[in-house]
Design a protein around this motif. Sequence first.
Motif, PDB file in Angstrom:
ATOM      1  N   LEU A 154       0.817  -1.359  -0.062  1.00  0.00           N
ATOM      2  CA  LEU A 154       0.057  -0.149   0.068  1.00  0.00           C
ATOM      3  C   LEU A 154       0.719   0.984   0.139  1.00  0.00           C
ATOM      4  CD1 LEU A 154      -2.520  -1.026   2.426  1.00  0.00           C
ATOM      5  CD2 LEU A 154      -3.158  -0.482  -0.020  1.00  0.00           C
ATOM      6  N   SER A 155       1.769   1.247   0.805  1.00  0.00           N
ATOM      7  CA  SER A 155       2.829   2.448   0.902  1.00  0.00           C
ATOM      8  C   SER A 155       3.358   2.644  -0.397  1.00  0.00           C
ATOM      9  CB  SER A 155       3.984   2.109   1.781  1.00  0.00           C
ATOM     10  OG  SER A 155       4.692   3.266   1.976  1.00  0.00           O
ATOM     11  N   ALA A 156       3.654   1.358  -1.351  1.00  0.00           N
ATOM     12  CA  ALA A 156       4.453   1.699  -2.573  1.00  0.00           C
ATOM     13  C   ALA A 156       3.487   2.407  -3.495  1.00  0.00           C
ATOM     14  CB  ALA A 156       5.146   0.531  -2.889  1.00  0.00           C
ATOM     15  N   LEU A 157       2.155   1.838  -3.677  1.00  0.00           N
ATOM     16  CA  LEU A 157       1.028   2.286  -4.125  1.00  0.00           C
ATOM     17  C   LEU A 157       0.637   3.564  -4.123  1.00  0.00           C
ATOM     18  CD1 LEU A 157      -0.953   1.334  -6.285  1.00  0.00           C
ATOM     19  CD2 LEU A 157      -2.558   0.531  -4.272  1.00  0.00           C
ATOM     20  N   ARG A 158       0.899   4.028  -2.973  1.00  0.00           N
ATOM     21  CA  ARG A 158       0.443   5.543  -2.649  1.00  0.00           C
ATOM     22  C   ARG A 158       1.675   6.453  -3.231  1.00  0.00           C
ATOM     23  NH1 ARG A 158       0.754   7.503   2.308  1.00  0.00           N
ATOM     24  NH2 ARG A 158      -0.812   9.247   1.729  1.00  0.00           N
ATOM     25  N   ARG A 159       2.765   5.875  -2.999  1.00  0.00           N
ATOM     26  CA  ARG A 159       4.127   6.475  -3.593  1.00  0.00           C
ATOM     27  C   ARG A 159       4.069   6.774  -5.114  1.00  0.00           C
ATOM     28  NH1 ARG A 159       6.956   4.257   0.583  1.00  0.00           N
ATOM     29  NH2 ARG A 159       8.107   2.919  -0.944  1.00  0.00           N
ATOM     30  N   SER A 160       3.308   5.615  -5.793  1.00  0.00           N
ATOM     31  CA  SER A 160       3.564   5.650  -7.426  1.00  0.00           C
ATOM     32  C   SER A 160       2.606   6.772  -7.850  1.00  0.00           C
ATOM     33  CB  SER A 160       2.869   4.294  -7.728  1.00  0.00           C
ATOM     34  OG  SER A 160       1.466   4.381  -7.500  1.00  0.00           O
ATOM     35  N   GLY A 161       1.869   7.453  -7.217  1.00  0.00           N
ATOM     36  CA  GLY A 161       1.063   8.739  -7.716  1.00  0.00           C
ATOM     37  C   GLY A 161      -0.322   8.103  -8.657  1.00  0.00           C
ATOM     38  N   GLN A 162      -0.577   6.776  -8.463  1.00  0.00           N
ATOM     39  CA  GLN A 162      -1.552   6.174  -9.291  1.00  0.00           C
ATOM     40  C   GLN A 162      -2.965   6.618  -8.661  1.00  0.00           C
ATOM     41  OE1 GLN A 162      -1.224   2.463 -11.526  1.00  0.00           O
ATOM     42  NE2 GLN A 162       0.759   2.442 -10.516  1.00  0.00           N
ATOM     43  N   THR A 163      -4.078   6.834  -9.375  1.00  0.00           N
ATOM     44  CA  THR A 163      -5.267   6.871  -8.541  1.00  0.00           C
ATOM     45  C   THR A 163      -5.862   5.525  -8.689  1.00  0.00           C
ATOM     46  OG1 THR A 163      -6.369   7.341 -10.817  1.00  0.00           O
ATOM     47  CG2 THR A 163      -5.544   9.273  -9.319  1.00  0.00           C
ATOM     48  N   PHE A 164      -6.747   5.174  -7.387  1.00  0.00           N
ATOM     49  CA  PHE A 164      -7.521   4.014  -7.361  1.00  0.00           C
ATOM     50  C   PHE A 164      -8.603   4.297  -6.236  1.00  0.00           C
ATOM     51  CE2 PHE A 164      -3.596   4.303  -4.721  1.00  0.00           C
ATOM     52  CZ  PHE A 164      -3.945   3.920  -3.501  1.00  0.00           C
ATOM     53  N   SER A 165      -9.483   3.517  -6.189  1.00  0.00           N
ATOM     54  CA  SER A 165     -10.687   3.543  -5.456  1.00  0.00           C
ATOM     55  C   SER A 165     -10.984   2.076  -4.744  1.00  0.00           C
ATOM     56  CB  SER A 165     -12.284   3.960  -6.151  1.00  0.00           C
ATOM     57  OG  SER A 165     -12.435   2.780  -7.062  1.00  0.00           O
ATOM     58  N   TYR A 166     -10.222   0.873  -5.201  1.00  0.00           N
ATOM     59  CA  TYR A 166     -10.407  -0.329  -4.656  1.00  0.00           C
ATOM     60  C   TYR A 166      -9.136  -0.961  -4.585  1.00  0.00           C
ATOM     61  CZ  TYR A 166     -12.136  -5.078  -3.986  1.00  0.00           C
ATOM     62  OH  TYR A 166     -12.473  -6.436  -3.646  1.00  0.00           O
ATOM     63  N   VAL A 167      -8.718  -1.731  -3.448  1.00  0.00           N
ATOM     64  CA  VAL A 167      -7.530  -2.528  -3.383  1.00  0.00           C
ATOM     65  C   VAL A 167      -7.989  -3.669  -2.891  1.00  0.00           C
ATOM     66  CG1 VAL A 167      -4.925  -2.687  -2.672  1.00  0.00           C
ATOM     67  CG2 VAL A 167      -6.120  -0.403  -3.140  1.00  0.00           C
ATOM     68  N   ASP A 168      -7.253  -4.800  -3.372  1.00  0.00           N
ATOM     69  CA  ASP A 168      -7.745  -6.004  -2.899  1.00  0.00           C
ATOM     70  C   ASP A 168      -6.424  -6.694  -2.439  1.00  0.00           C
ATOM     71  OD1 ASP A 168      -8.705  -8.845  -2.098  1.00  0.00           O
ATOM     72  OD2 ASP A 168     -10.150  -8.842  -3.670  1.00  0.00           O
ATOM     73  N   LEU A 169      -6.099  -7.133  -1.164  1.00  0.00           N
ATOM     74  CA  LEU A 169      -4.834  -7.774  -0.747  1.00  0.00           C
ATOM     75  C   LEU A 169      -5.376  -8.984  -0.038  1.00  0.00           C
ATOM     76  CD1 LEU A 169      -3.087  -4.495   0.697  1.00  0.00           C
ATOM     77  CD2 LEU A 169      -2.976  -5.403  -1.775  1.00  0.00           C
ATOM     78  N   ARG A 170      -6.246  -9.725  -0.265  1.00  0.00           N
ATOM     79  CA  ARG A 170      -6.686 -10.994   0.475  1.00  0.00           C
ATOM     80  C   ARG A 170      -5.632 -11.897   0.220  1.00  0.00           C
ATOM     81  NH1 ARG A 170     -12.857 -11.058  -0.646  1.00  0.00           N
ATOM     82  NH2 ARG A 170     -12.148 -10.016  -2.491  1.00  0.00           N
ATOM     83  N   GLU A 171      -5.136 -11.920  -1.110  1.00  0.00           N
ATOM     84  CA  GLU A 171      -4.289 -12.695  -1.570  1.00  0.00           C
ATOM     85  C   GLU A 171      -2.914 -12.162  -2.081  1.00  0.00           C
ATOM     86  OE1 GLU A 171      -4.336 -16.152  -1.618  1.00  0.00           O
ATOM     87  OE2 GLU A 171      -6.567 -16.374  -0.915  1.00  0.00           O
ATOM     88  N   MET A 172      -2.062 -12.253  -1.319  1.00  0.00           N
ATOM     89  CA  MET A 172      -0.646 -11.300  -1.612  1.00  0.00           C
ATOM     90  C   MET A 172       0.197 -11.825  -2.954  1.00  0.00           C
ATOM     91  SD  MET A 172      -0.436  -8.229  -0.376  1.00  0.00           S
ATOM     92  CE  MET A 172       1.087  -8.165  -0.857  1.00  0.00           C
ATOM     93  N   ASP A 173      -0.099 -13.133  -3.261  1.00  0.00           N
ATOM     94  CA  ASP A 173       0.590 -13.778  -4.395  1.00  0.00           C
ATOM     95  C   ASP A 173      -0.132 -12.892  -5.800  1.00  0.00           C
ATOM     96  OD1 ASP A 173       2.018 -15.364  -3.236  1.00  0.00           O
ATOM     97  OD2 ASP A 173       0.615 -17.175  -3.473  1.00  0.00           O
TER      98      ASP A 173
END
Length: 394
Positions: free
Chosen positions: A370-389
């Motif tokens: 999540l931290s890397a995703l925030r720093r990427s500058g991309q916009t998003f409204s839904y993140v699914d991390l239930r399966e980290m693979d």
Amino acid sequence: MAPRMLAIYGKGGMGKSFFTSNLTSRLTFDGNRVLQLGCDPKHDSCNTVFGGYSLPTLGEQWRIFKEQGREDQLSVGDVIFRSELKPGSVLYGCELGGPEVGRGCGGQGISSGFKTLEGLGLSKWNLDYVVMDFLGDVVCGGFATPLARSLAEQVIIVVGHDRQSLYAANNIAKAAAYFREMGGTTSVLGLIVNRDDGSDTADKYADAVGLPILARIPLSRRVRELADACRLALEDEQFNTIFGDLAKRIAGNEIPPCHDYKALEYHEFLQVFGAEEPEGRPNSASSDELFSGTAAAKKGIPMLSLTPSVIPQVATTDPVQLKVKQVMESIGLYVTDLSRTDRDGVTVTSGAVEIRIGNIDDIDSKAAFLSALRRSGQTFSYVDLREMDAPSYR
């Protein structure tokens, strides 16, 4: 009996899918039951053997089932497809796929795909061969899966006469040797020279590293046009003979695996091309040179804080939710709502963004993503991390 597992590696654009498709087709025509497994996120390995169809990928299918809450119902028929190349000759195909472009780690998608196939019984299927078409980025753990986990019995590397493809081949050979030293069982069979124009650069590399050239596939405009039209090169008599001979040697175990080759160090690799690595190190640039005396050089580079100045408080007494809340806030995410269910685990709402955390056993890995995703500058409204693979977001 478990199928024989072959992995085809090589630099992107060298014709691995072309080679794989014609090899699997020739093996099929010779009476073998073959699965061609595309292991590249761009999922175009099987296009030719399926007459131009772009197969639904395992990753896509799995995500659809997962969003419907029935990933445990994913079946063989959802991800494995059949192509009757001619009456009585059926080739099976699967594309592992990966995340959408720019939206995740392709290597993790490959690892997850293999896990899913194993769960569907891959090793028990009535097949003679599984031929895996891989891109050559073995630096990524996902794409090195067949080597790291000894899923592939043998590796064939597709090269040209150019330095870039041979450099990739050297990395692949080095990775294979490393994992073998670590107790792995995967071995390298040798090199395929594709689009052979009569040069001898690949021969010089093969001699230097100690790997045999298994076949030379000539440069041909007609065959390129066949490939562009999603047709097999086997339609050309010369190419049918080349692939027929190679398939026969593979099926008859006539190609001894190479265990005593030695991947080249960088300076040795350059010598193949008549070049030498300069002594010392290149000249360093300076901050003054790059900033050119601007005010930024005097002020220094500002450090960005991931922690907001005001953190909204979410009332909860659940220790699991409290832990998630603390971790989210530590990476600068405003937690505006929290929920937890037996099926989905923990779900975090941060403003307009919904984040499915799931189980918190690997919460640190999820927080890092999540931290890397925030720093990427991309916009998003839904993140699914239930399966980290196979994390996903949109």
